[in-house]
Structure formats: structure tokens, C-alpha cells
Design a protein around this motif. Structure first.
Motif, PDB file in Angstrom:
ATOM      1  N   SER A 257       0.969  -1.222   0.002  1.00 37.14           N
ATOM      2  CA  SER A 257      -0.100   0.059  -0.156  1.00 37.14           C
ATOM      3  C   SER A 257       0.903   1.307   0.028  1.00 37.14           C
ATOM      4  N   VAL A 258       2.123   1.109   0.297  1.00 33.07           N
ATOM      5  CA  VAL A 258       2.929   2.280   0.400  1.00 33.07           C
ATOM      6  C   VAL A 258       4.215   2.414  -0.686  1.00 33.07           C
ATOM      7  N   ILE A 259       4.178   1.370  -1.520  1.00 36.52           N
ATOM      8  CA  ILE A 259       5.383   1.375  -2.567  1.00 36.52           C
ATOM      9  C   ILE A 259       5.008   2.227  -3.528  1.00 36.52           C
TER      10      ILE A 259
ATOM     11  N   PHE B 208       3.807   7.574  18.352  1.00 38.50           N
ATOM     12  CA  PHE B 208       3.353   6.343  17.724  1.00 38.50           C
ATOM     13  C   PHE B 208       4.311   5.726  17.019  1.00 38.50           C
ATOM     14  N   THR B 209       4.318   4.159  17.224  1.00 39.50           N
ATOM     15  CA  THR B 209       5.100   3.379  16.468  1.00 39.50           C
ATOM     16  C   THR B 209       4.594   2.816  15.029  1.00 39.50           C
ATOM     17  N   VAL B 210       5.235   2.370  14.209  1.00 44.10           N
ATOM     18  CA  VAL B 210       4.783   1.936  12.825  1.00 44.10           C
ATOM     19  C   VAL B 210       5.287   0.612  12.519  1.00 44.10           C
ATOM     20  N   ALA B 211       4.203  -0.324  11.991  1.00 47.35           N
ATOM     21  CA  ALA B 211       4.866  -1.799  11.698  1.00 47.35           C
ATOM     22  C   ALA B 211       4.445  -1.839  10.202  1.00 47.35           C
ATOM     23  N   LEU B 212       5.267  -2.276   9.552  1.00 47.80           N
ATOM     24  CA  LEU B 212       5.249  -2.953   8.072  1.00 47.80           C
ATOM     25  C   LEU B 212       4.547  -4.314   8.170  1.00 47.80           C
ATOM     26  N   ASP B 213       3.391  -4.359   7.807  1.00 47.99           N
ATOM     27  CA  ASP B 213       2.608  -5.743   7.651  1.00 47.99           C
ATOM     28  C   ASP B 213       2.710  -6.250   6.282  1.00 47.99           C
TER      29      ASP B 213
ATOM     30  N   TYR C  53      13.511   0.535  -0.006  1.00 47.77           N
ATOM     31  CA  TYR C  53      12.968   1.523   0.523  1.00 47.77           C
ATOM     32  C   TYR C  53      13.019   1.287   2.155  1.00 47.77           C
ATOM     33  N   LEU C  54      13.307  -0.082   2.350  1.00 45.05           N
ATOM     34  CA  LEU C  54      13.038  -0.430   3.831  1.00 45.05           C
ATOM     35  C   LEU C  54      13.994   0.314   4.633  1.00 45.05           C
TER      36      LEU C  54
ATOM     37  N   ILE D 192      10.317   2.574  10.478  1.00 51.50           N
ATOM     38  CA  ILE D 192       9.501   1.832  11.107  1.00 51.50           C
ATOM     39  C   ILE D 192      10.111   1.141  12.555  1.00 51.50           C
ATOM     40  N   SER D 193       9.093   0.603  13.362  1.00 47.55           N
ATOM     41  CA  SER D 193       9.859  -0.008  14.295  1.00 47.55           C
ATOM     42  C   SER D 193       9.652  -1.579  14.247  1.00 47.55           C
ATOM     43  N   THR D 194       8.658  -2.139  13.489  1.00 42.51           N
ATOM     44  CA  THR D 194       8.427  -3.553  13.420  1.00 42.51           C
ATOM     45  C   THR D 194       8.042  -4.121  12.177  1.00 42.51           C
ATOM     46  N   LEU D 195       8.542  -5.145  11.851  1.00 39.61           N
ATOM     47  CA  LEU D 195       8.344  -6.119  10.575  1.00 39.61           C
ATOM     48  C   LEU D 195       7.319  -7.264  10.816  1.00 39.61           C
ATOM     49  N   LYS D 196       6.405  -7.259  10.072  1.00 38.60           N
ATOM     50  CA  LYS D 196       5.448  -8.391  10.318  1.00 38.60           C
ATOM     51  C   LYS D 196       5.618  -9.350   9.220  1.00 38.60           C
ATOM     52  N   ILE D 197       5.969 -10.598   9.470  1.00 40.65           N
ATOM     53  CA  ILE D 197       6.223 -11.800   8.270  1.00 40.65           C
ATOM     54  C   ILE D 197       4.744 -12.298   8.076  1.00 40.65           C
TER      55      ILE D 197
END
Length: 681
Positions: free
Chosen positions: A550-552, A570-575, A586-587, A592-597
Motif C-alpha cells: 500500500s505504500v510502495i 506512535f510506532t509503525v509496523a510494516l505488515d 526503501y526499507l 518503522i519499528s516492526t516487521l510482520k512476516i
């Protein structure tokens, strides 16, 4: 017991067989290791209650103490004949089992002081001593014996002290008991507690005789029966076999409960969703049995269950041979086939089922007709992922009569009507509390700490029932309604955090999914600031989840937005990380604070070498960038073991620990989890 006779006596001296002594110590350590392994099951989700595993661990430990004693006795060589009193020999195991149960029960509780641990050590030490001295009483020999008082007391003291040390390690390092080396060290200390007490107790025994032996002295008589050694070894083997069998049975029962419907024995919705998400479905029929509420209210729920079972049996008997049946809701069955050429055959089988259900069926001497409707569709001309939504659109159409029709999906009629209903009803859903939020915990596996929860949206529609998020969220997104719904979720979550704080319940960081089109909007920051201010909560309670896809396409604005959110707390996670194709470049720029696999990489782990390699790479990448890595969709112990060996402390989100829960259920779950895990962050 402690005093020697005043007349002249002949003292008897024995010696030990070193190999048998070593064997006795090894058995004590091995039994301790088995007991600790069973204690691990107490901390895990299990079909069997924690008392079952606690009892099994206690029997293993008690039997190990008992076995060590009698094998240790067989190592002692004394020049007299010797046999055992069988009832007393059997009775002597009971104090060891009871003491082990009490000690493990106390040690498994959350203890903030050392007094409970001291009590546990004293309990186990006295139990070991009681077993030993009852076992000594079971000896029947021509020799007599008394105890050296100091060594007698010392043997009990040693058992208590060493038991305390072992149980203190067990209680303090309980969250690390999954580590082989920690568990082995604890088992060694517990085994030494048993062995040291036994051999100190044997040193306290003074054997003597004050009259001549009728049969004369024997040379090198072992104080055992060979059959006893065999019985002890057999007992240990049995308890280990029961442990392995019960563990396998527990896994099987857990698998059945999670993946199969208890009433009909058919695969459940979870299995259906796995197949649906894997795109291994080309044609689909959904059978809706109508009017069950009427029969339930008239004759009771057991009667309704009989209707469901009879309906499932008819569907199984008449279904297409290559199709698979799932019970996806209380009154709905899905019949799916992976072969697109089966569509016409599938329709024909549905017509047969409708024809049978059109006739009167007899239930408990009552005849009735079960109303039904069947929706069928195929992937021909459509994306496979739309199969379920298209079929549900048929069932949700206002023209359904429930008169045993078999209706094919028509994109002109059904999709428009279904989407129109959902889009039209969303404002009412918000105002009348049809929408609700469930929370799924994220657990740090090795430390058993709760990292946070994810807020997930659900919709209980008055006409359509529980509409799957995978159906209504895309429809709301396409029609521009998700921004409004996201605002409602933010307000609802902030209100819940505030309520927990007022009730003295520790709130956790809650992740909220943000649509990509809304993430870069300045309106979102305004809503977030307004909500945290309104409910007087800290901004670091909230984590915003965005998907990489959604952000690419809007990466520069996304980077700016993440920076602003982070600045405000606020923290941000990449889902769904790994599903895109351009995010790696771009990573490093996204703060961001969190990666979600994504769950799709987890489903086939560890069987799939490719998915396993991808997960290892993403975990390594995330850790190297100093990011938290959350792994979604974890459901099995095999997946947990694989992830634990490839990450220092993996953060797990999935049904292995918990399904998504309502707020009240989450609080109860946290209390239960804390009681067995011993640590909550």
C-alpha cells in the motif's frame, strides 16, 4: 531405632557395586528430566488439564525416587540373606509421588517470595526421606540395624537443601526450561538430591547381629532381588511411554479441535480458509440450511444438532466424489473442488441433495422438511480469491426464498446487491454496535512475555450474520468507506485502553491496521491526536500497521508520514512483509519499528525449505536493522520449535497461543497465561 543393645554384637560391613551406584544416579536424573519435560506441558495450550500433566510429572518423579532407592539398595553388598516385604515396598512409593505433586504445584505458581520455594523444597526433601526410610522398613533380613542420629538428620537435611536448590532453579528459570542445557542441569541437581539423601541415609545405618545366624554368613549377598530391578526398569519405561503417548494424543486432540467440527467431524472453517487462501479451489457450492432457530426454540438445541448431523450425512453421501466438504458456520456447509471441469458435476450433486432435503425427514419420531438453498460458482472468468465472496453474494441476495433452489452466481444481480447492502449498512453498523473489535496477542516465545495485541475488526450483520473481514473490508475500501471505519476503530481502541487503565488492568501496545490510502492523509494524524487526548492515554500505546504493497507507490509521502507519527510517539509496523517486490530498496529509509512476516510464508514451515529459508532471511534482515520481527499465522508446535531455533526471541501471533478475543476474554486469557507462563510484560 537409634540405640544399640548393651550386649556384645557383631557389626556387619557392606560395600557398593560402583556400576549399579552409577546406574541408580542416572535413573534419578533421567526421572527428573522426564518430570520437568511434563511440567513444560503445563505452560502450553493443551487439551488435557494442567492437573493431568502435574499428576503425570509427579508420578514420574516419585517413581524415579522409588526406583533409585531400590536400585541403590541392590548396589549394597552385605553378607546376609535378604528379601522385601512386597506391600511395604509398594507403599513406599506413595510419599514420593505425593511430595513431588505438592512441590511441583507450589513451584508452578507465581511466587514473589522465597518462602513458597522453601516450602516446596522442604516438602520434596521430606518426601524423599519418607520414601527412603519406609523402603528400609520393607527389608526383611536376619541382620538388625539402627541409625546414627546425626547422619539420619543430616540425610533429611541434605534432601531438603538440595531439593530447595533444584526447585529454586526450576521456579526461577521456568521460562528457560525449554532449553535443553538448563533443563539438564536442573535434572542433574534434582537427581543428586535423591541420590545424596539415599547414600547419606545408608551411611546412617549400622548393621549388626547379637546372635549367630542359623544359615551362616553369605559372601557378597546383594540386598535385592533381580526381579525387582526388572520391575523398576519396567516402571520407568512405562511412565516414559505414557508421557510420549499422552503428548502425541494431546497434539492429535488439539489438531482435531482446531481443524475439525466436533458435531459432524467435517473439516471446519479454518481448514476451509487455508484451502481458499491457497487458491486450490476452482468451483464452490455453499449449502445453507434455513430455519434452524425455529426448531431449536421448539424442541431444543439437541434437536437442532440432530438436523445438522442428518444434513451433513446427506451431503457427504451425495456429494461429488472429488469434492471436499467443510462446515463453515452453524448452518452452512461448503463443498469445494480443485478441478474446474467438475463444475457441472458439482451442480448436479447439489440438485440431488436439494431433492432429498425437499422430502420429509424423520427426527426423534418427528417428521419435518429442512428448508435450504445452495449457491454455486466457479473460477471461470473470475479470480479464484473471489470464489467465496461471489458465492456469499448469492446467499445474501434479497430474492432468496430458501425453497431448495440451486442458484448460480450472476455478477450483474448478486455482486451489486450484496455490495450495495454492505455499503448502505455500514453507517448503521457503526451507530448500532454491529461492528466490534477482537484482539489477538503477540507473544515473545522464549520469555513468555506479551509484546502487544492486534486489533481486528468484525461485523455481526443482522441479516447476513458474521460477515468475514476478507469479504466486507475490500468492498468498503473500494467504496471509500474504510476511512470512516478506521476512525471508529481508533476511537474504540483508545476508549478500551482508557477503560483498562481506570480498572487497574495493564494495557498493552495495540496495533491498528491503517488503509494505505489513508496512511498519508493529514486527517489521520488529526484523528489520532484527538483520540489519545480525548481518552487521556499515551500515544505509545498505539502501533499503526501498514502493508508494504500500500505504500510502495507513494513511498516518499509514506516516509514523511512515518517520521511524523514516530515524532509524536506512535510506532509503525510494516505488515505482510515479503509480499511486495520493491520494498527492500526503501526499507532502510522507512523509520518503522516492526516487521510482520506474512502468514503465507509460515503455513508450510518447516516442511518447505524455500519458505523456511525466506523466513530465516527476513528474521536476519529485521534483526540486523534493529527492528522487532513479528511472525503471523503460527499454529503448530513444529513451527514454534523451528522459529525458536532461528531467532533469539521470536514474537509470535497466531492460533498456537490464542485466537482473536473480545476485550473481556482477553483479560481472562492474560490471567490464565500469566498463571502458567510466570511472566507478563
Amino acid at each position: 531405632m537409634f540405640s544399640m543393645p548393651e550386649s556384645d554384637v557383631l557389626f556387619l560391613h557392606g560395600k557398593y557395586s560402583l556400576p549399579i551406584v552409577i546406574l541408580s544416579v542416572l535413573i534419578a536424573c533421567f526421572a527428573s528430566y522426564t518430570a520437568l519435560s511434563m511440567n513444560e506441558r503445563i505452560k502450553q495450550n493443551s487439551f488435557f488439564s494442567r492437573n493431568f500433566w502435574l499428576g503425570l510429572a509427579s508420578v514420574a518423579m516419585g517413581l524415579g525416587i522409588w526406583a533409585m532407592h531400590f536400585i541403590g539398595m541392590s548396589a549394597f553388598i552385605l553378607p546376609v540373606s535378604m528379601k522385601y516385604n512386597i506391600p511395604l515396598t509398594i507403599l513406599s512409593v506413595l510419599p514420593a509421588i505425593l511430595a513431588s505433586y505438592l512441590a511441583f504445584y507450589i513451584s508452578n505458581r507465581i511466587n514473589h517470595t522465597r518462602w513458597p520455594q522453601a516450602l516446596a523444597g522442604m516438602t520434596m526433601g521430606i518426601g524423599i526421606g519418607a520414601m527412603h526410610y519406609i523402603g528400609m522398613t520393607a527389608m526383611e533380613t536376619e541382620a538388625k540395624y539402627v541409625y546414627n542420629p546425626l547422619l539420619f538428620i543430616l540425610s533429611i537435611a541434605i534432601a531438603i537443601v538440595v531439593s530447595f536448590v533444584a526447585l529454586y532453579i526450576f521456579s526461577s528459570l521456568q521460562k528457560y526450561m525449554g532449553n535443553f542445557y538448563v533443563k539438564s542441569l536442573t535434572s542433574l541437581i534434582m537427581g543428586l538430591a535423591v541420590a545424596s539423601m539415599h547414600y547419606t541415609g545408608m551411611e546412617a545405618v549400622v548393621f549388626y547381629t547379637d546372635e549367630p545366624f542359623t544359615s551362616g554368613l553369605h559372601h557378597g549377598q546383594h540386598m535385592n532381588l533381580p526381579l525387582l530391578v526388572i520391575a523398576v526398569a519396567l516402571g520407568i519405561s512405562v511412565i516414559l511411554g505414557l508421557s510420549g503417548l499422552s503428548s502425541l494424543l494431546d497434539r492429535y486432540v488439539d489438531f482435531r479441535l482446531n481443524n475439525f467440527d466436533a458435531l459432524t467431524g467435517l473439516p471446519n472453517r479454518r481448514q476451509f480458509e487455508k484451502v481458499m487462501n491457497s487458491s486450490a479451489m476452482s468451483c464452490l457450492a455453499i449449502i445453507h440450511l434455513h430455519g434452524l432457530e425455529k426448531w431449536n426454540s421448539r424442541y431444543g438445541y439437541e434437536f437442532g444438532d440432530e438436523i445438522i448431523k442428518a444434513g451433513s450425512e446427506i451431503i457427504v453421501r451425495l456429494k461429488l466424489g472429488t469434492a471436499t466438504i467443510y462446515r463453515i458456520e452453524g448452518n452452512r456447509f461448503a463443498v469445494a473442488s480443485a478441478d474446474p471441469r467438475d463444475y457441472e458435476k458439482l451442480k448436479l450433486s447439489m440438485l440431488r441433495i436439494a431433492s432429498v432435503l425437499k422430502k420429509s425427514l424423520e427426527f426423534n419420531e418427528k417428521k419435518l422438511v429442512v428448508d435450504m438453498v445452495c449457491a454455486v460458482t466457479s473460477s471461470h472468468g473470475y479470480e479464484r480469491v473471489d470464489l467465496f465472496a461471489n458465492t456469499m453474494a448469492v446467499l445474501h441476495h434479497s430474492g432468496i426464498m430458501y425453497k431448495h433452489e440451486v442458484i448460480e452466481y450472476d455478477p450483474v444481480v448478486h455482486t451489486y446487491a450484496f455490495e450495495r447492502h454492505l455499503v448502505h449498512d455500514i453507517e448503521r453498523a457503526i451507530n448500532e454496535n454491529e461492528l466490534f473489535v477482537v484482539y489477538q496477542p503477540k507473544i515473545c516465545t522464549n520469555t513468555k512475555q506479551i509484546f502487544g495485541v492486534e486489533a481486528l475488526l468484525r461485523w455481526d450483520h443482522p441479516m447476513h450474520g458474521l460477515v468475514p473481514p476478507g469479504v466486507f473490508i475490500p468492498i468498503l475500501e473500494e467504496n471509500g468507506k474504510m476511512h470512516e471505519v478506521t476512525d471508529w476503530i481508533i476511537d474504540h481502541v483508545c476508549k478500551q485502553i482508557s477503560l483498562w487503565n481506570l480498572q487497574g488492568i495493564k494495557a498493552f501496545k495495540i496495533a491498528i491496521n491503517i488503509p494505505g490510502s489513508y496512511f498519508t492523509s493529514p486527517l489521520l494524524m488529526g484523528i489520532l491526536k484527538e483520540s489519545v487526548s480525548k481518552y487521556e492515554i499515551a500515544s505509545n500505546y498505539l502501533e499503526l500497521e501498514i502493508t508494504e504493497t500500500s505504500v510502495i507507490d507513494n513511498i516518499e509521502n509514506a516516509i514523511r508520514a512515518v517520521s511524523e507519527f514516530k515524532e509524536y510517539g506512535f510506532t509503525v509496523a510494516l505488515d505482510d512483509f515479503g509480499t511486495g517486490v520493491s520494498s527492500l530498496s526503501y526499507l532502510k529509509r522507512l523509520p518503522i519499528s516492526t516487521l510482520k512476516i506474512d502468514k503465507s510464508f509460515v503455513d508450510d514451515v518447516p516442511q518447505s525449505d524455500k519458505d523456511s529459508a525466506i523466513i530465516k532471511a527476513i528474521i536476519s534482515l529485521g534483526h540486523s536493522l534493529k527492528l522487532k520481527v513479528v511472525i503471523e499465522g503460527v499454529e503448530s508446535e513444529e513451527q514454534i520449535k523451528f522459529l525458536s531455533t532461528n531467532s533469539e526471541n521470536p514474537i509470535i501471533q497466531g492460533y498456537y497461543y490464542s485466537k482473536p478475543l473480545r476485550a473481556g476474554e482477553l483479560v481472562d486469557w492474560i490471567d490464565d497465561f500469566a498463571s502458567v507462563a510466570g511472566a507478563v510484560q
